[in-house]
Design a protein around this motif. Structure first.
Motif, PDB file in Angstrom:
ATOM      1  N   ASP A 123     -34.140  37.030  88.250  1.00 45.86           N
ATOM      2  CA  ASP A 123     -34.559  36.238  87.095  1.00 45.86           C
ATOM      3  C   ASP A 123     -33.972  34.847  87.214  1.00 45.86           C
ATOM      4  O   ASP A 123     -33.112  34.586  88.046  1.00 45.86           O
ATOM      5  N   VAL A 124     -34.490  33.949  86.395  1.00 47.34           N
ATOM      6  CA  VAL A 124     -33.828  32.670  86.161  1.00 47.34           C
ATOM      7  C   VAL A 124     -32.938  32.896  84.950  1.00 47.34           C
ATOM      8  O   VAL A 124     -33.425  33.180  83.857  1.00 47.34           O
ATOM      9  N   ARG A 125     -31.622  32.833  85.169  1.00 48.50           N
ATOM     10  CA  ARG A 125     -30.708  33.195  84.094  1.00 48.50           C
ATOM     11  C   ARG A 125     -30.779  32.219  82.934  1.00 48.50           C
ATOM     12  O   ARG A 125     -30.643  32.604  81.780  1.00 48.50           O
ATOM     13  N   THR A 126     -30.993  30.931  83.232  1.00 45.12           N
ATOM     14  CA  THR A 126     -31.059  29.971  82.135  1.00 45.12           C
ATOM     15  C   THR A 126     -31.806  28.708  82.533  1.00 45.12           C
ATOM     16  O   THR A 126     -31.728  28.267  83.681  1.00 45.12           O
ATOM     17  N   THR A 153     -41.762  26.127  76.396  1.00 47.46           N
ATOM     18  CA  THR A 153     -42.032  25.813  77.799  1.00 47.46           C
ATOM     19  C   THR A 153     -41.574  26.947  78.704  1.00 47.46           C
ATOM     20  O   THR A 153     -42.281  27.342  79.648  1.00 47.46           O
ATOM     21  N   GLY A 154     -40.397  27.487  78.442  1.00 50.30           N
ATOM     22  CA  GLY A 154     -39.914  28.604  79.232  1.00 50.30           C
ATOM     23  C   GLY A 154     -40.826  29.812  79.145  1.00 50.30           C
ATOM     24  O   GLY A 154     -41.097  30.484  80.151  1.00 50.30           O
ATOM     25  N   GLU A 155     -41.319  30.079  77.951  1.00 51.41           N
ATOM     26  CA  GLU A 155     -42.217  31.227  77.765  1.00 51.41           C
ATOM     27  C   GLU A 155     -43.542  31.025  78.502  1.00 51.41           C
ATOM     28  O   GLU A 155     -44.108  31.964  79.071  1.00 51.41           O
ATOM     29  N   LYS A 156     -44.027  29.788  78.527  1.00 50.28           N
ATOM     30  CA  LYS A 156     -45.269  29.503  79.248  1.00 50.28           C
ATOM     31  C   LYS A 156     -45.088  29.700  80.752  1.00 50.28           C
ATOM     32  O   LYS A 156     -45.972  30.235  81.433  1.00 50.28           O
ATOM     33  N   THR A 202     -42.883  31.660  82.209  1.00 48.66           N
ATOM     34  CA  THR A 202     -42.780  33.101  82.430  1.00 48.66           C
ATOM     35  C   THR A 202     -44.165  33.742  82.432  1.00 48.66           C
ATOM     36  O   THR A 202     -44.478  34.587  83.290  1.00 48.66           O
ATOM     37  N   GLY A 203     -45.008  33.338  81.489  1.00 49.19           N
ATOM     38  CA  GLY A 203     -46.364  33.876  81.448  1.00 49.19           C
ATOM     39  C   GLY A 203     -47.193  33.493  82.655  1.00 49.19           C
ATOM     40  O   GLY A 203     -48.001  34.280  83.153  1.00 49.19           O
TER      41      GLY A 203
END
Length: 453
Positions: free
Chosen positions: A21-24, A60-63, A65-66
């Motif tokens: 994962d990308v932790r942060t 932005t992070g959620e996009k 990930t999607g």
């Protein structure tokens, strides 16, 4: 990013089966233009700027990930060390902490770092007031993290600050004793702190940084362990190191992709990729288990420091080939409570504080998320900080201490934080007192190797 379908399938496997994962993603925001002689006006400016700059960080992070299927575990913000603003405004620094917490909740991030002071050579205006306020600030807020830099290779070690931090860590634990002593878990003491660290609790936005930047911290201990598991047991250590290096390259490319795309979407410069292998309490996501895969029966036994040194070096060599923007801490974290293999080794008695201290000479950061007896004296905590700072100072590397006095608990009992912070056994400490040394105060002078100009 990838040359063929094989690389794509391998990355999917890393994400799905090996805890990649990308932790942060951490947005650094300068608050220098929010300084004001009126603390209330300063707080208003801070709240407005954080909410404006980080408004779309979580979205932005959620996009991303999607779009790519890459988990981004945390979205965070780091800000200019608040002591710098407190030196201008005066007043109760806890007001700043409340403002940071309110802004963090508004934009929906997981943590905000920068309730910090840099006192490696002495206390300037605002520093001592902020440090004195840290326990109360962390007790009153949920998402605020705090750090203090007490030494550097160039400056030496500020032992007055070391003594003060021993007391503040104890107070932070006491004020949050009904919440797993969480105040101490959000407080870290550095030597040679860096300005572009995206990981909490030590993140702050350095004064040499741009007005705002986007940095990422990657993870992937499970990926590294998996590829080592596939090697023959008699593979020589140079082959082991080469395998780790190639794997770190692939992990870093994922971080580079996420960071570049997130920065572009947010309209801010891309800062750095921090290569640190960041574990979690989940099974299969442990740095300790990597060391055991290399050939140790259990982490903490003889040979652990050598294995960790090789791992750290190979991770850095692979990462720097994958990104021209490597920074932060970059290496292998060894937080005891956040790593199920470290927890197991500490429970068995094979991993003790002295071995952890030796390991910090060759890894990323230092004594991290270590639970100590609740009746530990402030002077002993200060001495632990001084020992770790000395390693950082002499070796020109970043070291840190994040210890949690477990109020009401003794050696062998356990403290459970929950979530990514995990749980850990209360570890034994030495009984003889270092109080006389700590009470001397003053400054440990910079070592000879500081004269590099």
């Amino acid at each position: 990013m990838y040359n063929d379908i094989g690389d794509i399938l391998e990355t999917i496997s890393m994400i799905r089966d090996k805890n990649l994962d990308v932790r942060t993603t951490t947005m650094g925001i300068s608050l220098l233009d929010c300084a004001d002689s009126d603390i209330d006006r300063s707080c208003e400016k801070i709240y407005e700027k954080i909410c404006r700059k980080a408004e779309h960080l979580v979205e932005t992070g959620e996009k991303i990930t999607g779009k790519y299927g890459i988990p981004i575990v945390n979205k965070r913000v780091s800000v200019t060390p608040i002591a710098m603003l407190a030196g201008v405004s005066g007043g109760d620094p806890v007001k700043y902490a409340r403002t940071l917490d309110r802004a963090a909740h508004t934009v929906g991030i997981d943590f905000i770092g920068g309730y910090s002071a840099l006192v490696q050579k002495g206390f300037s205006a605002g520093d001592r007031e902020l440090i004195e306020s840290i326990p109360q600030a962390l007790a009153e807020t949920q998402l605020v993290c705090s750090s203090v830099n007490i030494g550097s290779t160039k400056a030496g070690i500020n032992m007055d600050a070391v003594a003060l931090m021993g007391r503040q860590i104890q107070k932070a634990a006491l004020l949050t004793k009904d919440n797993q002593c969480m105040g101490a878990a959000k407080l870290v003491v550095f030597c040679n702190a860096v300005e572009d660290n995206p990981f909490m609790a030590g993140a702050f936005h350095g004064v040499g940084e741009a007005d705002s930047v986007l940095s990422v911290g990657v993870s992937g201990p499970g990926v590294v362990r998996s590829v080592l598991h596939d090697l023959p047991d008699d593979a020589p250590l140079n082959e082991v190191a080469e395998t780790i290096k190639k794997t770190a390259f692939k992990i870093t490319r994922v971080g580079q992709l996420v960071g570049s795309e997130a920065a572009a979407a947010l309209g801010v410069p891309f800062g750095i990729v921090d290569l640190s292998l960041a574990p979690t309490p989940a099974i299969g996501d442990s740095v300790a288990r990597i060391l055991e895969e290399i050939g140790l029966e259990q982490c903490g036994t003889h040979g652990t420091t050598a294995a960790l040194a090789m791992l750290n070096d190979a991770v850095k060599k692979g990462g720097v080939m994958a990104s021209s923007s490597v920074g932060g801490l970059s290496g292998a974290f060894i937080p005891v409570s956040e790593d199920e293999g470290m927890i197991a080794a500490a429970r068995s008695g094979n991993l003790v504080l002295e071995k952890l201290e030796a390991m910090t000479a060759v890894c990323s950061v230092g004594l991290d998320m270590i639970v100590i007896p609740g009746d530990t004296t402030p002077e002993t905590i200060s001495a632990i900080i001084a020992d770790e700072a000395a390693i950082g100072m002499v070796n020109s590397k970043t070291t840190a201490v994040r210890v949690i006095p477990a109020i009401g608990l003794k050696s062998g009992e356990e403290l459970n934080f929950g979530g990514l912070l995990g749980y850990g056994p209360v570890m034994d400490l030495k009984n003889p007192s270092p109080a006389k040394m700590i009470r001397r105060g003053g400054r440990i002078p910079a070592p000879l190797q500081s004269l590099k100009n």
